[in-house]
Write an enzyme that holds these catalytic residues in place. Sequence first.
Site, PDB file in Angstrom:
ATOM      1  CB  ALA A  38      -0.885   0.052   1.121  1.00 47.15           C
ATOM      2  N   GLY A  39       2.467   1.174  -0.050  1.00 48.20           N
ATOM      3  CA  GLY A  39       2.955   2.367  -0.006  1.00 48.20           C
ATOM      4  C   GLY A  39       3.122   3.056  -1.304  1.00 48.20           C
ATOM      5  N   GLY A  40       4.153   3.923  -1.473  1.00 48.26           N
ATOM      6  CA  GLY A  40       4.495   4.634  -2.640  1.00 48.26           C
ATOM      7  C   GLY A  40       4.932   3.857  -3.627  1.00 48.26           C
ATOM      8  CB  ILE A  41       7.664   1.247  -3.929  1.00 52.61           C
ATOM      9  CG1 ILE A  41       8.667   2.465  -3.873  1.00 52.61           C
ATOM     10  CG2 ILE A  41       7.994   0.131  -5.043  1.00 52.61           C
ATOM     11  CD1 ILE A  41      10.067   1.957  -3.393  1.00 52.61           C
ATOM     12  CG  ASP A  62       1.223  -1.676   3.621  1.00 54.69           C
ATOM     13  OD1 ASP A  62       1.453  -1.464   4.780  1.00 54.69           O
ATOM     14  OD2 ASP A  62       1.799  -1.252   2.738  1.00 54.69           O
ATOM     15  NE  ARG A 109      18.124   8.558   0.370  1.00 53.34           N
ATOM     16  CZ  ARG A 109      19.333   9.042  -0.512  1.00 53.34           C
ATOM     17  NH1 ARG A 109      20.183   9.910   0.403  1.00 53.34           N
ATOM     18  NH2 ARG A 109      19.226   8.862  -1.656  1.00 53.34           N
ATOM     19  CB  SER A 146      13.202  -2.398   2.476  1.00 55.62           C
ATOM     20  OG  SER A 146      11.947  -3.197   2.356  1.00 55.62           O
ATOM     21  CG  ASP A 178      21.365   1.647  -8.511  1.00 51.80           C
ATOM     22  OD1 ASP A 178      20.895   2.832  -8.125  1.00 51.80           O
ATOM     23  OD2 ASP A 178      21.446   0.816  -7.714  1.00 51.80           O
ATOM     24  CG  HIS A 205      20.699   0.711  -4.256  1.00 54.59           C
ATOM     25  ND1 HIS A 205      20.410   1.118  -5.343  1.00 54.59           N
ATOM     26  CD2 HIS A 205      19.361   1.059  -3.438  1.00 54.59           C
ATOM     27  CE1 HIS A 205      19.346   1.962  -5.313  1.00 54.59           C
ATOM     28  NE2 HIS A 205      18.807   1.855  -4.172  1.00 54.59           N
ATOM     29  CG  MET A 256      11.684   1.372  -6.185  1.00 51.95           C
ATOM     30  SD  MET A 256      13.371   0.564  -6.540  1.00 51.95           S
ATOM     31  CE  MET A 256      12.905  -1.172  -7.039  1.00 51.95           C
TER      32      MET A 256
HETATM   33  N1  LIG Z   1      15.941  -0.444  -3.715  1.00 48.16           N
HETATM   34  C1  LIG Z   1      16.075   0.652  -4.420  1.00 48.16           C
HETATM   35  O1  LIG Z   1      16.448   0.963  -5.231  1.00 48.16           O
HETATM   36  C2  LIG Z   1      14.874   1.487  -3.689  1.00 48.16           C
HETATM   37  C3  LIG Z   1      14.374   1.317  -2.360  1.00 48.16           C
HETATM   38  N2  LIG Z   1      13.397   2.261  -1.849  1.00 48.16           N
HETATM   39  C4  LIG Z   1      13.263   1.872  -0.411  1.00 48.16           C
HETATM   40  O2  LIG Z   1      11.852   1.314  -0.442  1.00 48.16           O
HETATM   41  C5  LIG Z   1      11.130   1.573   0.721  1.00 48.16           C
HETATM   42  C6  LIG Z   1       9.740   1.880   0.665  1.00 48.16           C
HETATM   43  O3  LIG Z   1       9.715   3.182  -0.137  1.00 48.16           O
HETATM   44  P1  LIG Z   1       8.258   3.780  -0.060  1.00 48.16           P
HETATM   45  O4  LIG Z   1       7.310   2.948  -0.882  1.00 48.16           O
HETATM   46  O5  LIG Z   1       8.644   5.052  -0.938  1.00 48.16           O
HETATM   47  O6  LIG Z   1       7.884   3.954   1.238  1.00 48.16           O
HETATM   48  P2  LIG Z   1       6.301   4.451   1.761  1.00 48.16           P
HETATM   49  O7  LIG Z   1       6.238   4.702   3.259  1.00 48.16           O
HETATM   50  O8  LIG Z   1       5.779   5.137   0.947  1.00 48.16           O
HETATM   51  O9  LIG Z   1       5.866   2.932   1.697  1.00 48.16           O
HETATM   52  C7  LIG Z   1       6.291   1.909   2.836  1.00 48.16           C
HETATM   53  C8  LIG Z   1       5.023   0.917   2.974  1.00 48.16           C
HETATM   54  O10 LIG Z   1       5.608  -0.273   3.807  1.00 48.16           O
HETATM   55  C9  LIG Z   1       4.809  -0.491   4.740  1.00 48.16           C
HETATM   56  N3  LIG Z   1       5.095  -1.100   6.008  1.00 48.16           N
HETATM   57  C10 LIG Z   1       5.851  -0.704   7.039  1.00 48.16           C
HETATM   58  N4  LIG Z   1       6.230  -1.638   8.042  1.00 48.16           N
HETATM   59  C11 LIG Z   1       5.604  -2.746   7.481  1.00 48.16           C
HETATM   60  C12 LIG Z   1       5.684  -4.194   7.754  1.00 48.16           C
HETATM   61  N5  LIG Z   1       6.280  -4.540   8.701  1.00 48.16           N
HETATM   62  N6  LIG Z   1       5.200  -4.975   6.767  1.00 48.16           N
HETATM   63  C13 LIG Z   1       4.714  -4.835   5.631  1.00 48.16           C
HETATM   64  N7  LIG Z   1       4.613  -3.321   5.241  1.00 48.16           N
HETATM   65  C14 LIG Z   1       4.916  -2.495   5.986  1.00 48.16           C
HETATM   66  C15 LIG Z   1       3.902   0.953   5.017  1.00 48.16           C
HETATM   67  O11 LIG Z   1       2.793   0.718   5.783  1.00 48.16           O
HETATM   68  C16 LIG Z   1       3.778   1.552   3.875  1.00 48.16           C
HETATM   69  O12 LIG Z   1       2.668   1.255   3.106  1.00 48.16           O
HETATM   70  C17 LIG Z   1      12.085   2.489   1.581  1.00 48.16           C
HETATM   71  O13 LIG Z   1      12.925   1.939   2.349  1.00 48.16           O
HETATM   72  C18 LIG Z   1      12.926   2.996   0.301  1.00 48.16           C
HETATM   73  O14 LIG Z   1      14.028   3.599   0.841  1.00 48.16           O
HETATM   74  C19 LIG Z   1      12.980   3.388  -2.422  1.00 48.16           C
HETATM   75  C20 LIG Z   1      13.324   3.711  -4.008  1.00 48.16           C
HETATM   76  C21 LIG Z   1      14.385   2.850  -4.693  1.00 48.16           C
HETATM   77  O1  LIG Z   2      17.218   7.291  -2.517  1.00 51.88           O
HETATM   78  C1  LIG Z   2      16.632   6.656  -2.092  1.00 51.88           C
HETATM   79  O2  LIG Z   2      16.487   6.780  -0.783  1.00 51.88           O
HETATM   80  C2  LIG Z   2      15.646   5.796  -2.613  1.00 51.88           C
HETATM   81  C3  LIG Z   2      16.739   4.540  -3.388  1.00 51.88           C
HETATM   82  O3  LIG Z   2      17.133   3.907  -2.980  1.00 51.88           O
HETATM   83  C4  LIG Z   2      16.781   5.175  -4.865  1.00 51.88           C
HETATM   84  O4  LIG Z   2      15.868   6.016  -5.299  1.00 51.88           O
HETATM   85  O5  LIG Z   2      17.620   4.521  -5.430  1.00 51.88           O
END
Ligand SMILES: NC(=O)C1=CN([C@@H]2O[C@H](COP(=O)(O)OP(=O)(O)OC[C@H]3O[C@@H](n4cnc5c(N)ncnc54)[C@H](O)[C@@H]3O)[C@@H](O)[C@H]2O)C=CC1
Ligand SMILES: O=C([O-])CC(=O)C(=O)O
Length: 341
Positions: A38-41, A62, A109, A146, A178, A205, A256
């Site tokens: 349900a999050g942003g990604i 979620d 972040r 994550s 990336d 990463h 993402m």
């Molecule tokens: N690997 C990559 O290239 C990237 C990684 N990320 C990471 O992805 C993660 C999520 O980012 P967003 O979706 O923007 O954040 P967000 O805050 O919009 O969504 C995160 C979701 O995780 C849920 N959540 C929290 N605890 C949980 C649990 N125990 N079990 C299941 N769901 C849970 C929240 O309720 C929320 O819906 C962050 O750690 C971010 O840094 C973001 C962009 C790129």
């Molecule tokens: O930069 C962040 O925090 C999220 C991430 O990993 C990316 O966009 O590559």
Amino acid sequence: MFRSMLVRSASPVKQGLLRRGFASESVPDRKVVILGAAGGIGQPLSLLMKLNPLVSSLSLYDIANTPGVAADVGHINTRSQVSGYMGDDNLGKALEGADLVIIPAGVPRKPGMTRDDLFNINAGIVKNLSIAIAKYCPQALVNMISNPVNSTVPIAAEIFKKAGTYDEKKLFGVTTLDVVRAKTFYAGKSNLNVAEVNVPVVGGHAGITILPLFSQASPQANLSDDLIKALTKRTQDGGTEVVEAKAGKGSATLSMAYAGALFADACLKGLNGVPDVVECSFVQSTITELPFFASKVRLGKNGVEEVLDLGPLSDFEKEGLEALKAELKSSIEKGIKFANQ
Ligand SMILES: NC(=O)C1=CN([C@@H]2O[C@H](COP(=O)(O)OP(=O)(O)OC[C@H]3O[C@@H](n4cnc5c(N)ncnc54)[C@H](O)[C@@H]3O)[C@@H](O)[C@H]2O)C=CC1
Ligand SMILES: O=C([O-])CC(=O)C(=O)O
């Protein structure tokens, strides 16, 4: 000819499958689970996985708001059946029978933070989710999104080892964003068709641990050393660029989700026996002295089929490789230590 007749007479979903090289009777059922759906990604990733004809069952989990996302995505007329699960008590049901689990659960972040600043919250989330994966779907491939990925992947590995379920072939840190960025930025400076550009990205990463190998880009564009340095820096800082542009409203979500969907699709193709599926990913590795490292990986029926070595590097890339090792090593060790506390 036989294939094109089949494609014309099949349903739209089957037509897609047939065009992608699958005979209709050979498309296996595949359950994909998204943790943090349900999050942003999670939301756009749920949409993109609902559009993937290789998925037969899409399980969205979620701690909040999943029923709405599942009801919404579930109305889309594509192959997969969608189910939504909310809260700890339903995590087991969400995971049971999974072929692939994608994890974008955790906090993103804000400007001024590093990915490592997310460790204190996200390490615990990933640990608990990994315990559940080991219990309910130990055979599944896991795609870790994550952050900090350089630590969360080692955390999951240690949790799986403790549970006796660890298979290094099945655990992946998703570094596809990336690669997506490196391709976009490189094509932008080279006048190439971005759809034809390929650039491997190795290392990890976070910041300087992200090492795009523009010397191995195809097609080659003959860019100046200064431009290659600038493109490397922009790729390394791509996440921060989005965090700053979003000004406190989170980090990359749409790009993402796209990257996560691409990598998940590659994993599913590998599971289904499609040959020559190669993607960069952060996996257990022996190609450097570090226990986890992102490089090109051949995907197959059991997950990682082969970790490909780095290939020839430019002097600039060799320097980048040496420079990233200390930070990557310490992030890996931090994850291992946390999981064993
Ligand atoms: N690997 C990559 O290239 C990237 C990684 N990320 C990471 O992805 C993660 C999520 O980012 P967003 O979706 O923007 O954040 P967000 O805050 O919009 O969504 C995160 C979701 O995780 C849920 N959540 C929290 N605890 C949980 C649990 N125990 N079990 C299941 N769901 C849970 C929240 O309720 C929320 O819906 C962050 O750690 C971010 O840094 C973001 C962009 C790129
Ligand atoms: O930069 C962040 O925090 C999220 C991430 O990993 C990316 O966009 O590559």
